[in-house]
Write a protein that holds these residues in place. Structure first.
Motif, PDB file in Angstrom:
ATOM      1  N   GLY A  45     -81.127 -36.928  -2.746  1.00 20.85           N
ATOM      2  CA  GLY A  45     -80.229 -36.705  -3.869  1.00 20.85           C
ATOM      3  C   GLY A  45     -80.962 -36.741  -5.194  1.00 20.85           C
ATOM      4  O   GLY A  45     -81.881 -37.537  -5.383  1.00 20.85           O
ATOM      5  N   VAL A  46     -80.569 -35.881  -6.101  1.00 20.67           N
ATOM      6  CA  VAL A  46     -81.134 -35.821  -7.440  1.00 20.67           C
ATOM      7  C   VAL A  46     -80.129 -36.333  -8.463  1.00 20.67           C
ATOM      8  O   VAL A  46     -80.430 -37.233  -9.249  1.00 20.67           O
ATOM      9  CB  VAL A  46     -81.568 -34.388  -7.787  1.00 20.67           C
ATOM     10  CG1 VAL A  46     -82.052 -34.302  -9.230  1.00 20.67           C
ATOM     11  CG2 VAL A  46     -82.638 -33.901  -6.832  1.00 20.67           C
ATOM     12  N   ALA A  47     -78.945 -35.753  -8.445  1.00 22.01           N
ATOM     13  CA  ALA A  47     -77.916 -36.144  -9.410  1.00 22.01           C
ATOM     14  C   ALA A  47     -76.550 -35.678  -8.934  1.00 22.01           C
ATOM     15  O   ALA A  47     -76.448 -34.694  -8.200  1.00 22.01           O
ATOM     16  CB  ALA A  47     -78.217 -35.542 -10.789  1.00 22.01           C
ATOM     17  N   THR A  48     -75.526 -36.402  -9.348  1.00 25.75           N
ATOM     18  CA  THR A  48     -74.148 -36.010  -9.045  1.00 25.75           C
ATOM     19  C   THR A  48     -73.300 -36.119 -10.296  1.00 25.75           C
ATOM     20  O   THR A  48     -73.646 -36.848 -11.240  1.00 25.75           O
ATOM     21  CB  THR A  48     -73.520 -36.886  -7.952  1.00 25.75           C
ATOM     22  OG1 THR A  48     -73.492 -38.246  -8.400  1.00 25.75           O
ATOM     23  CG2 THR A  48     -74.282 -36.786  -6.648  1.00 25.75           C
ATOM     24  N   VAL A  49     -72.179 -35.402 -10.283  1.00 27.98           N
ATOM     25  CA  VAL A  49     -71.227 -35.476 -11.398  1.00 27.98           C
ATOM     26  C   VAL A  49     -69.819 -35.418 -10.837  1.00 27.98           C
ATOM     27  O   VAL A  49     -69.535 -34.647  -9.922  1.00 27.98           O
ATOM     28  CB  VAL A  49     -71.478 -34.336 -12.423  1.00 27.98           C
ATOM     29  CG1 VAL A  49     -71.338 -32.963 -11.792  1.00 27.98           C
ATOM     30  CG2 VAL A  49     -70.553 -34.475 -13.627  1.00 27.98           C
ATOM     31  N   ASP A  50     -68.947 -36.253 -11.397  1.00 25.73           N
ATOM     32  CA  ASP A  50     -67.556 -36.264 -10.972  1.00 25.73           C
ATOM     33  C   ASP A  50     -66.812 -35.077 -11.545  1.00 25.73           C
ATOM     34  O   ASP A  50     -66.957 -34.768 -12.732  1.00 25.73           O
ATOM     35  CB  ASP A  50     -66.883 -37.553 -11.450  1.00 25.73           C
ATOM     36  CG  ASP A  50     -67.227 -38.722 -10.566  1.00 25.73           C
ATOM     37  OD1 ASP A  50     -68.151 -39.467 -10.919  1.00 25.73           O
ATOM     38  OD2 ASP A  50     -66.583 -38.867  -9.521  1.00 25.73           O
ATOM     39  N   GLY A  51     -65.992 -34.447 -10.715  1.00 25.84           N
ATOM     40  CA  GLY A  51     -65.200 -33.309 -11.153  1.00 25.84           C
ATOM     41  C   GLY A  51     -63.784 -33.685 -11.524  1.00 25.84           C
ATOM     42  O   GLY A  51     -62.916 -32.807 -11.650  1.00 25.84           O
ATOM     43  N   ASP A  52     -63.539 -34.993 -11.718  1.00 24.86           N
ATOM     44  CA  ASP A  52     -62.184 -35.450 -12.009  1.00 24.86           C
ATOM     45  C   ASP A  52     -61.887 -35.494 -13.496  1.00 24.86           C
ATOM     46  O   ASP A  52     -60.845 -36.002 -13.897  1.00 24.86           O
ATOM     47  CB  ASP A  52     -61.981 -36.848 -11.418  1.00 24.86           C
ATOM     48  CG  ASP A  52     -62.949 -37.874 -11.997  1.00 24.86           C
ATOM     49  OD1 ASP A  52     -62.876 -39.044 -11.613  1.00 24.86           O
ATOM     50  OD2 ASP A  52     -63.801 -37.486 -12.832  1.00 24.86           O
ATOM     51  N   ASN A  73     -66.207 -26.730 -15.957  1.00 24.25           N
ATOM     52  CA  ASN A  73     -65.094 -26.595 -15.016  1.00 24.25           C
ATOM     53  C   ASN A  73     -64.399 -25.254 -15.132  1.00 24.25           C
ATOM     54  O   ASN A  73     -63.935 -24.691 -14.145  1.00 24.25           O
ATOM     55  CB  ASN A  73     -64.097 -27.732 -15.221  1.00 24.25           C
ATOM     56  CG  ASN A  73     -64.621 -29.048 -14.690  1.00 24.25           C
ATOM     57  OD1 ASN A  73     -65.447 -29.073 -13.779  1.00 24.25           O
ATOM     58  ND2 ASN A  73     -64.164 -30.141 -15.269  1.00 24.25           N
ATOM     59  N   ALA A  74     -64.331 -24.734 -16.354  1.00 26.22           N
ATOM     60  CA  ALA A  74     -63.665 -23.440 -16.552  1.00 26.22           C
ATOM     61  C   ALA A  74     -64.412 -22.333 -15.827  1.00 26.22           C
ATOM     62  O   ALA A  74     -63.801 -21.416 -15.259  1.00 26.22           O
ATOM     63  CB  ALA A  74     -63.562 -23.129 -18.038  1.00 26.22           C
ATOM     64  N   LYS A  75     -65.721 -22.424 -15.823  1.00 26.22           N
ATOM     65  CA  LYS A  75     -66.539 -21.389 -15.180  1.00 26.22           C
ATOM     66  C   LYS A  75     -66.886 -21.747 -13.743  1.00 26.22           C
ATOM     67  O   LYS A  75     -67.515 -20.967 -13.036  1.00 26.22           O
ATOM     68  CB  LYS A  75     -67.826 -21.174 -15.976  1.00 26.22           C
ATOM     69  CG  LYS A  75     -67.614 -20.620 -17.357  1.00 26.22           C
ATOM     70  CD  LYS A  75     -68.952 -20.388 -18.066  1.00 26.22           C
ATOM     71  CE  LYS A  75     -68.756 -19.818 -19.459  1.00 26.22           C
ATOM     72  NZ  LYS A  75     -70.049 -19.622 -20.150  1.00 26.22           N
ATOM     73  N   LYS A  76     -66.482 -22.959 -13.334  1.00 28.19           N
ATOM     74  CA  LYS A  76     -66.862 -23.459 -12.004  1.00 28.19           C
ATOM     75  C   LYS A  76     -68.361 -23.353 -11.828  1.00 28.19           C
ATOM     76  O   LYS A  76     -68.856 -22.810 -10.841  1.00 28.19           O
ATOM     77  CB  LYS A  76     -66.114 -22.698 -10.903  1.00 28.19           C
ATOM     78  CG  LYS A  76     -64.634 -23.041 -10.839  1.00 28.19           C
ATOM     79  CD  LYS A  76     -64.002 -22.523  -9.567  1.00 28.19           C
ATOM     80  CE  LYS A  76     -62.571 -22.996  -9.440  1.00 28.19           C
ATOM     81  NZ  LYS A  76     -61.948 -22.528  -8.174  1.00 28.19           N
ATOM     82  N   ALA A  77     -69.082 -23.854 -12.803  1.00 30.26           N
ATOM     83  CA  ALA A  77     -70.535 -23.796 -12.761  1.00 30.26           C
ATOM     84  C   ALA A  77     -71.117 -25.197 -12.885  1.00 30.26           C
ATOM     85  O   ALA A  77     -70.556 -26.062 -13.560  1.00 30.26           O
ATOM     86  CB  ALA A  77     -71.052 -22.909 -13.885  1.00 30.26           C
ATOM     87  N   LEU A  78     -72.235 -25.387 -12.230  1.00 33.29           N
ATOM     88  CA  LEU A  78     -72.966 -26.647 -12.280  1.00 33.29           C
ATOM     89  C   LEU A  78     -74.370 -26.348 -12.755  1.00 33.29           C
ATOM     90  O   LEU A  78     -74.939 -25.309 -12.405  1.00 33.29           O
ATOM     91  CB  LEU A  78     -73.017 -27.280 -10.883  1.00 33.29           C
ATOM     92  CG  LEU A  78     -73.710 -28.625 -10.758  1.00 33.29           C
ATOM     93  CD1 LEU A  78     -72.864 -29.711 -11.424  1.00 33.29           C
ATOM     94  CD2 LEU A  78     -73.949 -28.966  -9.301  1.00 33.29           C
ATOM     95  N   TYR A  79     -74.921 -27.265 -13.559  1.00 33.22           N
ATOM     96  CA  TYR A  79     -76.245 -27.045 -14.125  1.00 33.22           C
ATOM     97  C   TYR A  79     -77.125 -28.263 -13.894  1.00 33.22           C
ATOM     98  O   TYR A  79     -76.644 -29.386 -13.756  1.00 33.22           O
ATOM     99  CB  TYR A  79     -76.153 -26.758 -15.620  1.00 33.22           C
ATOM    100  CG  TYR A  79     -75.215 -25.638 -15.964  1.00 33.22           C
ATOM    101  CD1 TYR A  79     -73.923 -25.886 -16.431  1.00 33.22           C
ATOM    102  CD2 TYR A  79     -75.605 -24.310 -15.812  1.00 33.22           C
ATOM    103  CE1 TYR A  79     -73.061 -24.859 -16.742  1.00 33.22           C
ATOM    104  CE2 TYR A  79     -74.735 -23.267 -16.115  1.00 33.22           C
ATOM    105  CZ  TYR A  79     -73.464 -23.548 -16.579  1.00 33.22           C
ATOM    106  OH  TYR A  79     -72.608 -22.518 -16.872  1.00 33.22           O
ATOM    107  N   LEU A  80     -78.426 -28.023 -13.912  1.00 35.50           N
ATOM    108  CA  LEU A  80     -79.396 -29.111 -13.893  1.00 35.50           C
ATOM    109  C   LEU A  80     -80.519 -28.743 -14.850  1.00 35.50           C
ATOM    110  O   LEU A  80     -81.297 -27.829 -14.585  1.00 35.50           O
ATOM    111  CB  LEU A  80     -79.953 -29.353 -12.491  1.00 35.50           C
ATOM    112  CG  LEU A  80     -80.890 -30.561 -12.379  1.00 35.50           C
ATOM    113  CD1 LEU A  80     -80.094 -31.856 -12.562  1.00 35.50           C
ATOM    114  CD2 LEU A  80     -81.600 -30.579 -11.032  1.00 35.50           C
TER     115      LEU A  80
END
Length: 126
Positions: A45-52, A73-80
């Protein structure tokens, strides 16, 4: 249909930066994260983020202070965002997502996430 597609990998010199992106479709995920796997090693694991909506993040000690996870969340995109890259950061990086909250699955590591992208290669040279 669940689909996670990573992009942004590449080759950089030590000390450089890269920004990985993950385009997500299918669901509104409660937990999203980045994992990596180097040849001959287990996926970690590197990193996590809550989607709540809390935006609560968690980082592996080896990347904290250098990497930043974020989501749109609007774009349903995740970044690192990866800064101060080191040769030991070389790996295939995977986007992962799950409908369960992060607190309920983090202890399981990679096994806790049901949905995965195909990965993007990051190579850091010294």
């Amino acid at each position: 249909q669940v689909q996670l597609v990573e992009s942004g990998g590449g080759s950089v010199q030590a000390g450089g930066s890269l920004r990985l992106s993950c385009a997500a479709s299918g669901y509104t995920y409660s937990c999203m994260g980045w994992f990596r796997q180097a040849p001959g090693k287990e996926r970690e694991g590197v990193a996590t983020v809550d989607g709540d909506g809390s935006g609560r993040t968690s980082y592996d000690d080896r990347v904290e202070g250098r990497f930043t996870i974020s989501q749109d969340n609007a774009k349903k995109a995740l970044y690192l965002q990866m800064n101060s890259l080191k040769p030991e950061d070389t790996a295939t990086y995977y986007c992962a997502a799950d409908l369960r909250p992060c607190w309920s699955i983090q202890a399981l590591g990679a096994a806790g996430f049901r949905h995965w992208g195909r990965g993007t290669q990051v190579t850091v040279s010294s």
